[in-house]
Design an enzyme around this catalytic site. Structure first.
Site, PDB file in Angstrom:
ATOM      1  N   PRO A 120       0.791  -1.235   0.000  1.00  0.00           N
ATOM      2  CA  PRO A 120       0.000   0.000   0.000  1.00  0.00           C
ATOM      3  C   PRO A 120       0.825   1.287   0.000  1.00  0.00           C
ATOM      4  O   PRO A 120       0.249   2.376  -0.011  1.00  0.00           O
ATOM      5  CB  PRO A 120      -0.798  -0.111   1.305  1.00  0.00           C
ATOM      6  CG  PRO A 120       0.082  -0.920   2.205  1.00  0.00           C
ATOM      7  CD  PRO A 120       0.813  -1.893   1.322  1.00  0.00           C
ATOM      8  N   GLY A 121       2.141   1.206   0.046  1.00  0.00           N
ATOM      9  CA  GLY A 121       2.911   2.437  -0.101  1.00  0.00           C
ATOM     10  C   GLY A 121       3.795   2.787   1.080  1.00  0.00           C
ATOM     11  O   GLY A 121       4.361   3.879   1.130  1.00  0.00           O
ATOM     12  N   GLY A 122       3.914   1.885   2.053  1.00  0.00           N
ATOM     13  CA  GLY A 122       4.753   2.172   3.226  1.00  0.00           C
ATOM     14  C   GLY A 122       6.175   2.538   2.808  1.00  0.00           C
ATOM     15  O   GLY A 122       6.693   3.601   3.167  1.00  0.00           O
ATOM     16  N   LYS A 123       6.773   1.667   2.022  1.00  0.00           N
ATOM     17  CA  LYS A 123       8.183   1.920   1.681  1.00  0.00           C
ATOM     18  C   LYS A 123       8.302   3.008   0.625  1.00  0.00           C
ATOM     19  O   LYS A 123       9.278   3.744   0.604  1.00  0.00           O
ATOM     20  CB  LYS A 123       8.866   0.622   1.267  1.00  0.00           C
ATOM     21  CG  LYS A 123       8.956  -0.317   2.462  1.00  0.00           C
ATOM     22  CD  LYS A 123       9.688  -1.571   2.208  1.00  0.00           C
ATOM     23  CE  LYS A 123       9.508  -2.527   3.373  1.00  0.00           C
ATOM     24  NZ  LYS A 123       8.084  -2.985   3.586  1.00  0.00           N
ATOM     25  N   ASP A 168       3.308  -5.289 -14.695  1.00  0.00           N
ATOM     26  CA  ASP A 168       3.936  -6.542 -14.326  1.00  0.00           C
ATOM     27  C   ASP A 168       5.456  -6.291 -14.311  1.00  0.00           C
ATOM     28  O   ASP A 168       5.948  -5.498 -15.125  1.00  0.00           O
ATOM     29  CB  ASP A 168       3.581  -7.575 -15.406  1.00  0.00           C
ATOM     30  CG  ASP A 168       4.030  -8.955 -14.999  1.00  0.00           C
ATOM     31  OD1 ASP A 168       3.220  -9.661 -14.387  1.00  0.00           O
ATOM     32  OD2 ASP A 168       5.193  -9.321 -15.281  1.00  0.00           O
ATOM     33  N   ASP A 185      10.308  -5.325  -2.486  1.00  0.00           N
ATOM     34  CA  ASP A 185       9.756  -5.771  -1.200  1.00  0.00           C
ATOM     35  C   ASP A 185       8.753  -6.865  -1.580  1.00  0.00           C
ATOM     36  O   ASP A 185       7.578  -6.601  -1.772  1.00  0.00           O
ATOM     37  CB  ASP A 185       9.081  -4.581  -0.509  1.00  0.00           C
ATOM     38  CG  ASP A 185       8.581  -4.920   0.871  1.00  0.00           C
ATOM     39  OD1 ASP A 185       9.224  -5.739   1.556  1.00  0.00           O
ATOM     40  OD2 ASP A 185       7.535  -4.370   1.274  1.00  0.00           O
ATOM     41  N   CYS A 238       8.940 -10.211   4.486  1.00  0.00           N
ATOM     42  CA  CYS A 238       8.550 -10.355   5.890  1.00  0.00           C
ATOM     43  C   CYS A 238       8.397 -11.848   6.187  1.00  0.00           C
ATOM     44  O   CYS A 238       7.469 -12.260   6.885  1.00  0.00           O
ATOM     45  CB  CYS A 238       7.303  -9.546   6.219  1.00  0.00           C
ATOM     46  SG  CYS A 238       5.900  -9.973   5.225  1.00  0.00           S
TER      47      CYS A 238
HETATM   48  N1  SAM Z   1       6.204  -2.480  -0.193  1.00  0.00           N
HETATM   49  C1  SAM Z   1       4.847  -2.446   0.339  1.00  0.00           C
HETATM   50  C2  SAM Z   1       4.823  -1.520   1.512  1.00  0.00           C
HETATM   51  O1  SAM Z   1       5.863  -1.314   2.166  1.00  0.00           O
HETATM   52  O2  SAM Z   1       3.755  -0.935   1.787  1.00  0.00           O
HETATM   53  C3  SAM Z   1       4.386  -3.837   0.690  1.00  0.00           C
HETATM   54  C4  SAM Z   1       4.512  -4.787  -0.464  1.00  0.00           C
HETATM   55  S1  SAM Z   1       3.879  -6.391  -0.187  1.00  0.00           S
HETATM   56  C5  SAM Z   1       5.060  -7.095   0.824  1.00  0.00           C
HETATM   57  C6  SAM Z   1       4.161  -7.145  -1.721  1.00  0.00           C
HETATM   58  C7  SAM Z   1       3.418  -6.561  -2.905  1.00  0.00           C
HETATM   59  O3  SAM Z   1       3.739  -7.325  -4.076  1.00  0.00           O
HETATM   60  C8  SAM Z   1       1.908  -6.591  -2.777  1.00  0.00           C
HETATM   61  O4  SAM Z   1       1.399  -5.300  -2.960  1.00  0.00           O
HETATM   62  C9  SAM Z   1       1.450  -7.516  -3.895  1.00  0.00           C
HETATM   63  O5  SAM Z   1       0.259  -7.091  -4.483  1.00  0.00           O
HETATM   64  C10 SAM Z   1       2.594  -7.438  -4.891  1.00  0.00           C
HETATM   65  N2  SAM Z   1       2.700  -8.626  -5.748  1.00  0.00           N
HETATM   66  C11 SAM Z   1       2.015  -9.789  -5.661  1.00  0.00           C
HETATM   67  N3  SAM Z   1       2.382 -10.616  -6.651  1.00  0.00           N
HETATM   68  C12 SAM Z   1       3.285  -9.978  -7.392  1.00  0.00           C
HETATM   69  C13 SAM Z   1       4.012 -10.307  -8.561  1.00  0.00           C
HETATM   70  N4  SAM Z   1       3.866 -11.489  -9.164  1.00  0.00           N
HETATM   71  N5  SAM Z   1       4.855  -9.381  -9.060  1.00  0.00           N
HETATM   72  C14 SAM Z   1       5.005  -8.191  -8.457  1.00  0.00           C
HETATM   73  N6  SAM Z   1       4.365  -7.831  -7.340  1.00  0.00           N
HETATM   74  C15 SAM Z   1       3.505  -8.710  -6.815  1.00  0.00           C
END
Ligand code: SAM
Length: 470
Positions: A120-123, A168, A185, A238
């Site tokens: 959601p945009g934390g980093k 993608d 991340d 995580c």
């Molecule tokens: N970086 C975010 C933050 O700090 O708020 C959290 C990211 S979360 C750990 C991982 C993200 O990767 C999710 O938003 C998810 O939708 C996305 N994701 C899922 N499958 C993916 C894929 N195949 N390729 C790229 N991103 C993907």
């Protein structure tokens, strides 16, 4: 009573550096929770937020100059300063990204930064606070529904040097050698969040860890060409699982020709440096650090292709002189250029107009710069993003609302009183803009976005409109 931690996970962690089974199990059963926020230095000073949060006590997060632990969890929903984007509620361990960035990059320079898995945009909001104004952040999310949350958070944070994309990882091939920094991340099996979200325990499986590990490699391999030679990759999860952490780091060094960058850690933080074949990772065990489970590593790309020249087929449409007059007072324009897409006006950093055009051409852009508003006949109707941008023109009236009025505004309800004056005004709380309202002789049109409104009833309603407790 929480579910017990998966035995297969515990078995797989035996031998991991810093893993202490008894302490690890105990901390998951303790019920102890850590609350932390990261302030927005573009909008507020640490002292101001500390005063605002009182009587909640704050303590700095040792690895982030903007991170604060809170002694208890206030109601963020009913804090107007949360909605004003003055801080983000973020898990503390994740803020370690800052140390990797400081170590590996010269943040005073102009950098092209990609946050590949950003929602959601934390980093992303953190990166934005760390990079220079002349730098660019491309904040990407592949899942459409999550792109909207990301966009909302980027808008709330303010500033104009972010482009939100919905692509993608493979699509970034179209920008070979373009980025100086890439943060991945990665989506992972999520064991690091078991203490905060015990319901995730039931969903954990060895099979999913294996699937996540494969997906992480695919994401990294797909995006890798977009990083320039000498560029920096920060990879994080995580998850506690080796297969998603050190083994990915090892794979990056061997298969993608990356070298490990060591990140200094301060004594007493409890962060554990792990090592595999001369590459270093940073592990956050919740029984050792004040934060959740997290893994991060930092690498430099040794070889690859430099950015190639790509012809920009479509230049932006700049505003006409008459349109500029219509928008002149709304924005403190500084180094921004005004462009339009159909009738919507955006401000882009002038020096980066070509780069933004290139991104529009090569990627699926959901948001860019600052959306100012819609041109309608001889006027502009301002957009919510402008209100939150931190760059509204000095001539625009700010109506200071007290707590009850600010909450009513954020609920998209009628305000208790009609403010003086008429026309467009910024609804503000403690000087921080919340959104737009149009003041008419005997009522106010509330322009707070419907999708963002607070749906819950305010428990403080009726307790006096000057109540300031959170
Ligand atoms: N970086 C975010 C933050 O700090 O708020 C959290 C990211 S979360 C750990 C991982 C993200 O990767 C999710 O938003 C998810 O939708 C996305 N994701 C899922 N499958 C993916 C894929 N195949 N390729 C790229 N991103 C993907």
């Amino acid at each position: 009573m929480n579910l017990p931690l998966p035995a297969a996970l515990l078995d797989s962690l035996a031998g991991s550096k810093g893993y202490d089974p008894d302490a690890f199990i105990a901390v998951h059963g303790s019920g102890r929770q850590v609350t932390s926020i990261r302030i927005n230095p573009g909008k507020i000073a640490t002292e101001e937020i500390q005063r605002h949060l009182e009587p909640v006590h704050t303590e700095p997060v040792p690895w982030s100059r903007y991170g604060l632990y809170l002694s208890e969890r206030p109601s963020f929903t009913f804090d107007p300063l949360f909605h004003a984007g003055t801080y983000y509620v973020q898990e503390a361990s994740s803020m370690f990204v800052e140390q990797a960035l400081i170590k590996a990059c010269d943040l005073a320079t102009s950098l092209h930064v990609l946050d590949l898995c950003a929602a959601p945009g934390g980093k992303s909001t953190h990166l934005q606070s760390l990079i220079s104004k002349e730098s660019l952040l491309v904040s990407n999310e592949v899942i459409r529904a999550r792109t909207n949350i990301l966009k909302d958070n980027i808008i709330k944070w303010g500033g104009g040097n972010v482009v939100v994309t919905h692509n993608d990882p493979k699509d970034f091939e179209a920008l070979e050698g373009f980025f100086d920094v890439m943060l991945v991340d990665a989506p992972c099996s999520g064991s690091g969040l078991f203490r905060r979200e015990p319901e995730a325990i039931a969903e954990w499986s060895e099979q999913n860890v294996a699937l996540c590990s494969q997906r992480q490699q695919r994401i990294l391999a797909d995006a890798w060409p977009a990083l320039k030679p000498g560029g920096v990759l920060i990879y994080s999860t995580c998850s506690y699982s080796n297969a998603e952490d050190e083994q990915i780091l090892d794979w990056l060094c061997k298969e993608l020709d990356a070298e490990s960058v060591r990140v200094p850690i301060q004594d007493g933080t409890g962060i554990i440096e792990s090592e595999l074949n001369g590459a270093y990772g940073y592990r956050f065990w919740p029984d050792k650090v004040k934060g959740e489970g997290f893994f991060l590593c930092c690498l430099r790309k040794k070889s690859g292709t430099e950015a190639q020249y790509i012809k920009i087929r479509k230049k932006p449409t700049y505003l006409t002189a008459a349109e500029k007059t219509m928008t002149a007072n709304w924005l403190d324009i500084g180094d921004m250029a005004l462009i339009k897409h159909e009738q919507t006006v955006y401000a882009w950093p002038e020096a980066m107009a070509d780069v933004y055009s290139l991104l529009m051409q090569q990627l699926r852009v959901s948001y860019s710069g600052i959306r100012l508003g819609e041109l309608m006949r001889d006027k502009m109707v301002p957009d919510h993003a402008l209100a939150l941008s931190g760059r509204v023109g000095a001539g625009i009236v700010r109506a200071e609302l007290d707590k009850a009025a600010a909450i009513a505004y954020l609920q998209r309800k009628d305000l208790p009183e009609v403010p003086p004056g008429k026309g467009w005004q910024l609804a503000a709380y403690q000087g921080h803009p919340l959104g737009w309202m149009n003041v008419l002789p005997n009522r106010v049109n509330n322009y707070y976005p419907r999708d963002l409104r607070i749906l819950k009833d305010f428990p403080g309603a009726g307790t006096g409109k000057n109540s300031t407790s959170l």
